[in-house]
Design a protein around this motif. Structure first.
Motif, mmCIF file in Angstrom:
data_model
loop_
_atom_site.group_PDB
_atom_site.id
_atom_site.type_symbol
_atom_site.label_atom_id
_atom_site.label_comp_id
_atom_site.label_asym_id
_atom_site.label_seq_id
_atom_site.Cartn_x
_atom_site.Cartn_y
_atom_site.Cartn_z
ATOM 1 N N ASP A 112 0.713 -1.206 0.054
ATOM 2 C CA ASP A 112 0.194 0.221 0.062
ATOM 3 C C ASP A 112 1.009 0.813 -0.231
ATOM 4 O O ASP A 112 1.590 1.505 1.279
ATOM 5 N N CYS A 113 1.393 2.129 -0.530
ATOM 6 C CA CYS A 113 1.585 2.918 -1.318
ATOM 7 C C CYS A 113 1.107 4.266 -0.281
ATOM 8 O O CYS A 113 2.090 5.448 0.653
ATOM 9 N N SER A 114 0.222 4.400 0.152
ATOM 10 C CA SER A 114 0.006 5.435 1.769
ATOM 11 C C SER A 114 0.091 4.937 3.171
ATOM 12 O O SER A 114 0.624 5.649 3.361
ATOM 13 N N ARG B 7 0.993 13.463 0.093
ATOM 14 C CA ARG B 7 0.771 13.284 -1.577
ATOM 15 C C ARG B 7 1.969 13.293 -2.063
ATOM 16 O O ARG B 7 1.723 12.226 -2.947
ATOM 17 N N GLN B 8 2.969 13.863 -2.242
ATOM 18 C CA GLN B 8 4.137 13.809 -2.806
ATOM 19 C C GLN B 8 4.485 12.402 -2.692
ATOM 20 O O GLN B 8 4.623 11.523 -3.879
ATOM 21 N N LEU B 9 4.713 11.882 -1.418
ATOM 22 C CA LEU B 9 4.940 10.670 -1.332
ATOM 23 C C LEU B 9 4.381 9.299 -1.806
ATOM 24 O O LEU B 9 5.285 8.473 -2.397
ATOM 25 N N TYR C 71 5.915 6.643 -3.863
ATOM 26 C CA TYR C 71 5.707 6.143 -3.258
ATOM 27 C C TYR C 71 4.430 5.058 -5.171
ATOM 28 O O TYR C 71 5.115 3.771 -5.758
ATOM 29 N N SER C 72 4.060 5.397 -5.573
ATOM 30 C CA SER C 72 2.946 5.197 -7.335
ATOM 31 C C SER C 72 3.550 4.918 -8.087
ATOM 32 O O SER C 72 3.655 4.228 -8.426
ATOM 33 N N GLY D 72 4.604 0.892 -10.089
ATOM 34 C CA GLY D 72 4.285 1.478 -11.684
ATOM 35 C C GLY D 72 5.817 0.801 -12.549
ATOM 36 O O GLY D 72 5.573 0.332 -12.871
ATOM 37 N N HIS D 73 6.856 1.190 -11.707
ATOM 38 C CA HIS D 73 7.698 1.346 -12.458
ATOM 39 C C HIS D 73 8.854 -0.365 -12.255
ATOM 40 O O HIS D 73 8.619 -1.061 -13.140
ATOM 41 N N LEU D 74 8.234 -0.563 -11.480
ATOM 42 C CA LEU D 74 8.521 -1.669 -11.115
ATOM 43 C C LEU D 74 7.539 -3.207 -11.672
ATOM 44 O O LEU D 74 7.778 -4.220 -11.680
#
Length: 120
Positions: free
Chosen positions: A1-3, A25-27, A31-32, A36-38
């Protein structure tokens, strides 16, 4: 979970001094994008996916959302409000703005604003 990951990073005592000026929010966005890149997404795809997750649909019935989703939507709206708000110190700040709205169309009447014979 990115949050959850963003909150843990921001509240970590080792990183707290460095991330003090970075919004949660920037963090979450960082992470999002990393997630996505991974997962094999391009940067454009990850950004579009994040934008869609963070967008507010004006037609959405927010009365049907659970508390977590409602808090997320409110947070997004608060950030948008603060971003667009005119402050007294802004160069284009105008104290008293008067706007004339066109009356081309016939006004609709509503049942609640009709005067009734009953006095309150």
């Amino acid at each position: 979970d990115c949050s959850l990951a963003a909150e843990q990073l921001k509240n970590n005592p080792r990183h707290k001094a460095y991330l003090e000026g970075v919004s949660l929010r920037q963090l979450k966005k960082l992470y999002s994008l990393l997630k996505g890149h991974l997962g094999g997404e391009s940067l454009a795809e990850s950004l579009e996916k994040f934008r869609q997750q963070e967008a507010i649909d004006p037609e959405e019935d927010m009365n049907r959302l659970d508390d977590k989703e409602l808090a997320k939507r409110k947070s997004i709206m608060d950030e948008l409000f603060e971003k667009n708000r005119k402050k007294k110190d802004d160069p284009d700040f105008i104290y008293d703005i008067e706007v004339e709205f066109p009356q081309d169309e016939q006004l609709e009447s509503c049942g609640w604003d009709m005067e009734s014979g009953e006095e309150i």
